[in-house]
Structures are given as structure tokens and as C-alpha cells.
Design an enzyme around this catalytic site. Structure first.
Site, short mmCIF file in Angstrom:
data_model
loop_
_atom_site.label_atom_id
_atom_site.label_comp_id
_atom_site.label_asym_id
_atom_site.label_seq_id
_atom_site.Cartn_x
_atom_site.Cartn_y
_atom_site.Cartn_z
N LYS A 127 -4.98 -1.01 15.54
CA LYS A 127 -5.52 -0.37 14.57
C LYS A 127 -6.80 0.43 15.19
O LYS A 127 -7.11 1.82 14.88
CB LYS A 127 -6.21 -1.20 13.42
CG LYS A 127 -4.69 -1.69 12.64
CD LYS A 127 -4.17 -0.48 11.95
CE LYS A 127 -2.90 -0.93 11.06
NZ LYS A 127 -1.97 -0.15 10.33
N ILE B 122 0.85 -1.26 0.00
CA ILE B 122 0.14 0.01 0.13
C ILE B 122 0.83 1.39 -0.01
O ILE B 122 0.65 2.16 -0.82
CB ILE B 122 -1.05 -0.05 1.31
CG1 ILE B 122 -1.97 -1.15 1.17
CG2 ILE B 122 -1.62 1.42 1.60
CD1 ILE B 122 -2.75 -1.35 2.48
N ASP C 260 13.56 2.93 11.13
CA ASP C 260 12.53 2.16 11.82
C ASP C 260 11.60 2.96 12.69
O ASP C 260 12.26 3.79 13.47
CB ASP C 260 13.41 1.07 12.72
CG ASP C 260 12.72 0.33 13.53
OD1 ASP C 260 11.58 0.47 13.53
OD2 ASP C 260 13.36 -0.58 14.14
N VAL C 261 10.48 3.01 12.44
CA VAL C 261 9.32 3.81 13.14
C VAL C 261 9.32 3.43 14.75
O VAL C 261 8.63 4.39 15.37
CB VAL C 261 8.10 3.75 12.51
CG1 VAL C 261 8.08 4.43 11.15
CG2 VAL C 261 7.23 2.42 12.46
N SER D 299 -7.54 0.27 9.41
CA SER D 299 -7.81 -1.13 8.94
C SER D 299 -9.19 -1.40 8.94
O SER D 299 -9.74 -0.62 10.11
CB SER D 299 -7.11 -2.09 9.45
OG SER D 299 -7.40 -3.46 9.27
N TYR E 81 -3.80 -7.02 16.68
CA TYR E 81 -3.44 -6.32 15.58
C TYR E 81 -4.76 -5.21 15.49
O TYR E 81 -4.58 -4.17 15.21
CB TYR E 81 -3.59 -7.11 14.15
CG TYR E 81 -3.50 -6.34 12.95
CD1 TYR E 81 -2.51 -5.83 12.34
CD2 TYR E 81 -4.97 -6.13 12.13
CE1 TYR E 81 -2.47 -5.03 11.38
CE2 TYR E 81 -4.70 -5.36 10.94
CZ TYR E 81 -3.43 -4.72 10.69
OH TYR E 81 -3.64 -3.96 9.44
N THR F 78 -9.08 -6.52 3.12
CA THR F 78 -7.97 -7.31 2.91
C THR F 78 -7.35 -6.77 1.49
O THR F 78 -7.84 -6.96 0.56
CB THR F 78 -7.99 -8.85 2.94
OG1 THR F 78 -8.78 -9.03 4.09
CG2 THR F 78 -7.02 -9.55 2.74
N VAL F 79 -6.21 -6.53 1.43
CA VAL F 79 -5.54 -5.90 0.28
C VAL F 79 -4.36 -6.77 -0.24
O VAL F 79 -3.71 -7.42 0.44
CB VAL F 79 -4.81 -4.44 0.58
CG1 VAL F 79 -4.25 -3.75 -0.75
CG2 VAL F 79 -5.74 -3.79 1.23
P1 NAD Z 1 3.92 -4.57 3.51
O1 NAD Z 1 4.17 -5.81 4.50
O2 NAD Z 1 3.56 -5.01 2.01
O3 NAD Z 1 4.77 -3.31 3.53
C1 NAD Z 1 4.93 -2.61 4.88
C2 NAD Z 1 6.12 -1.82 4.50
O4 NAD Z 1 6.31 -1.26 5.84
C3 NAD Z 1 7.47 -2.76 4.27
O5 NAD Z 1 8.07 -1.86 3.28
C4 NAD Z 1 8.13 -2.81 5.45
O6 NAD Z 1 9.55 -2.72 5.47
C5 NAD Z 1 7.62 -1.16 6.05
N1 NAD Z 1 7.89 -1.64 7.87
C6 NAD Z 1 7.47 -2.51 8.46
N2 NAD Z 1 7.87 -2.27 9.53
C7 NAD Z 1 8.68 -1.06 9.69
C8 NAD Z 1 9.37 -0.08 10.57
N3 NAD Z 1 9.28 -0.61 11.99
N4 NAD Z 1 9.81 1.00 10.23
C9 NAD Z 1 9.81 1.19 8.79
N5 NAD Z 1 9.14 0.77 8.01
C10 NAD Z 1 8.65 -0.49 8.26
O7 NAD Z 1 2.29 -4.22 3.95
P2 NAD Z 1 0.97 -3.81 3.50
O8 NAD Z 1 0.04 -4.67 3.23
O9 NAD Z 1 1.09 -2.74 2.20
O10 NAD Z 1 0.40 -2.98 4.71
C11 NAD Z 1 0.86 -1.28 5.07
C12 NAD Z 1 -0.12 -0.84 5.94
O11 NAD Z 1 -1.33 -1.18 5.73
C13 NAD Z 1 0.00 -1.42 7.45
O12 NAD Z 1 -0.03 -0.45 8.40
C14 NAD Z 1 -1.14 -2.71 7.51
O13 NAD Z 1 -1.56 -2.41 8.83
C15 NAD Z 1 -2.16 -1.81 6.69
N6 NAD Z 1 -3.13 -2.67 6.19
C16 NAD Z 1 -2.96 -3.56 5.27
C17 NAD Z 1 -3.96 -4.53 4.88
C18 NAD Z 1 -3.78 -5.55 4.02
O14 NAD Z 1 -4.58 -6.45 3.97
N7 NAD Z 1 -2.60 -5.82 3.51
C19 NAD Z 1 -5.29 -4.29 5.31
C20 NAD Z 1 -5.50 -3.03 6.02
C21 NAD Z 1 -4.71 -2.41 6.52
#
Ligand code: NAD
Length: 252
Positions: free
Chosen positions: A150, A19, A54-55, A133, A146, A178-179
Site C-alpha cells: 500500500k 468497498i 484477474d488483475v 490504506s 501488506y 479498518t473497514v
Molecule cells: P473484499 O475481500 O471484501 O473485496 C475485494 C474484492 O476484490 C473481491 O470481490 C475479490 O474477488 C476482488 N479481487 C481480489 N483479488 C482480485 C484479483 N486478483 N483480480 C480481480 N479481483 C480481485 O475486500 P475489501 O475489504 O472491500 O477491500 C477492498 C480494497 O480495500 C483492497 O484494496 C484493500 O486492500 C483495501 N482496504 C481494505 C480495508 C479493510 O479494512 N477492509 C482497509 C483499507 C484498505
């Protein structure tokens, strides 16, 4: 509808995958100068500017935000997207995992916002968008930790919107269903029956399929853009109807 973001400077955490990467790319395509802050920013190619942080680490967040703001000459848009998952009921995750997930998913937003606010105050179009989320608004099985993280992001979004509205800084969030991202790909690979698990996830969404990262990115970019100048303190669901619809089963 493509937003015009020429002249705006954006920072996306977790912007090297899924995302976050789709959001960073769309912000850039709309004309913004975009910094990606990630544990490993190598997935974000030029013109995206990569910064390591790192956040969960305050010093690295401050350093990355300062470096990004210096490189771009300021900051108008902050997308707090970095996050990690956790599976299990309230009985399943040890305290250390609770601390870790809340540290990344909740305090990660706090740290980045804290570092970015001095820059956002100098912007005429300041906007923060948090990736929340469906787990914040619907009870999902096996997602106690989780979902708690959120839920906190949703409440934090509202509180921040109230605190900063009179400074001209808008704060909103998106609530994806769910993405189809590398994260979900990893979950599916680990499942006993990946095809069956994917079919179950597709079926859970009223529109019958996973959401795409590009669909979430479009919502983030709208909320971040001057077109949404009167939108603050909102949660925009991008979930194929999962949060709000109650369909009757398909007649067999
Ligand atoms: P992803 O794992 O594809 O990407 C996450 C990115 O965040 C990665 O590049 C990773 O290196 C980075 N990251 C992780 N921990 C980190 C940290 N401590 N410091 C800096 N960077 C960090 O995940 P995604 O599916 O794209 O998810 C992104 C966001 O969307 C998240 O907050 C997740 O909770 C939210 N989300 C995802 C979904 C889903 O279904 N994929 C649904 C709802 C919400």
C-alpha cells in the site's frame, strides 16, 4: 451530498464485494454507467455490468477493460480497488507470497491503469481513484508485506498524478482505516477471540468503531466526480482519525 455523474462511465476493480461493491453501487446511484471487474463479479447485480478478470493477469485485464469500454461507449472513471491482504512481520511471508501480494495490489493498479489510459484520454472528466490504506501512512503490527504494497500504491498515485495532470486526468487515493467488509469478517472469524478482536479494532480508531464501506465509497465518489476537478495527487483518509489524531486516554 450526492454527486451528479450522469453520462459518466466508471470501471471498478474488485467491485463485487466490500468497498468496491459499495463504490460501484454509489457511482450507479449517482447516475454513472458502471462496470465491475472482478475474479467473481456475481456479487455485482444489474444495473452494474460484470466482467471477469484477474488483475494479476495482463491479458484478462486488457480484455475486460476493452469489453467494458466498448459496452459503455468509453471510460471516464477508473477505481483501482482490487486487493488482497497478508499478515506477518518481515520474517513471516515467503518470497512467493511477497510476489503474489505485490503482483495483485501494485501491479494490478499498473495493469488496469495502462489498459484504461487510452480511454481516459478521450474523456472530458477523467479520474483515477486508488484504494490505498492507513497501512501506507502508519506502522501497523503484523502487516509488513501488506503495508509495503500500500506504500507503493500511495507513491504510485502521486507519480501517476504528476504524469497525467497535463492530459486532464486526475489521480487520487483513499486511505481507509479498518473497514467492516467481508474481508475483515473473514479475519475476525479466523481469530481465537472474534469479539475481543473486533473490540480491539474498534478501539484502535479514535471514533471508536470500524469504518463502513459506504463511508469509503462516498470519498471515492467525491474524488472521482467533476466536483473534485481541482483535486489531484491527494490521499484522503477515511479512518475515524486513526492516521492523524493523538488522543489522551479516556479518564477511568
Ligand atoms: P473484499 O475481500 O471484501 O473485496 C475485494 C474484492 O476484490 C473481491 O470481490 C475479490 O474477488 C476482488 N479481487 C481480489 N483479488 C482480485 C484479483 N486478483 N483480480 C480481480 N479481483 C480481485 O475486500 P475489501 O475489504 O472491500 O477491500 C477492498 C480494497 O480495500 C483492497 O484494496 C484493500 O486492500 C483495501 N482496504 C481494505 C480495508 C479493510 O479494512 N477492509 C482497509 C483499507 C484498505
Amino acid at each position: 451530498m450526492r454527486q451528479d455523474l450522469k453520462g459518466l462511465r466508471a470501471l471498478v476493480t474488485g467491485g463485487a464485494s466490500g468497498i468496491g461493491l459499495a463504490t460501484a453501487q454509489l457511482l450507479s446511484e449517482c447516475g454513472a454507467d458502471v462496470a465491475v471487474v472482478d475474479l467473481d463479479p456475481s456479487g455485482a447485480r444489474p444495473p452494474l455490468r460484470g466482467f471477469v478478470a484477474d488483475v494479476a493477469d495482463d491479458a484478462s485485464v486488457r480484455a475486460a477493460v476493452e469489453a467494458a469500454a466498448l459496452a459503455m461507449g468509453g471510460l471516464d472513471i477508473l477505481v483501482n480497488n482490487a486487493g488482497i491482504g497478508a499478515a506477518g512481520t518481515v520474517e513471516d511471508n515467503p518470497d512467493e507470497q511477497w510476489r503474489r501480494v505485490l503482483d495483485v495490489n501494485v501491479l494490478g493498479v499498473v495493469r488496469t491503469a495502462r489498459a484504461a489510459l487510452p480511454h481516459l484520454r478521450r474523456s472530458a472528466h477523467a479520474s483515477v481513484v486508488n484504494t490505498c490504506s492507513i497501512a501506507a501512512t502508519a506502522g501497523l503490527p503484523q502487516r509488513a508485506l501488506y503495508s509495503a504494497s500500500k506504500g507503493a500504491v500511495l507513491s504510485l498515485t502521486l507519480a501517476m498524478a504528476a504524469d497525467h495532470v497535463r492530459e486532464g486526468i486526475r489521480v487520487n487515493c483513499v486511505n481507509p482505516g479498518t473497514v467492516d467488509t467481508p474481508w475483515v469478517g473473514r479475519l475476525l472469524e479466523a481469530a481465537e477471540d472474534p469479539a475481543g478482536e473486533r473490540a480491539a479494532l474498534n478501539a484502535r480508531q479514535p471514533h471508536g468503531r470500524l469504518v463502513t464501506a459506504q463511508e469509503v465509497a462516498a470519498a471515492v465518489v467525491y474524488l472521482a466526480s467533476p466536483a473534485a476537478a481541482s483535486v489531484t495527487g491527494t490521499a484522503l483518509a477515511v479512518d475515524g482519525g486513526m492516521a492523524g489524531l493523538r488522543l489522551r486516554p479516556v479518564a477511568g
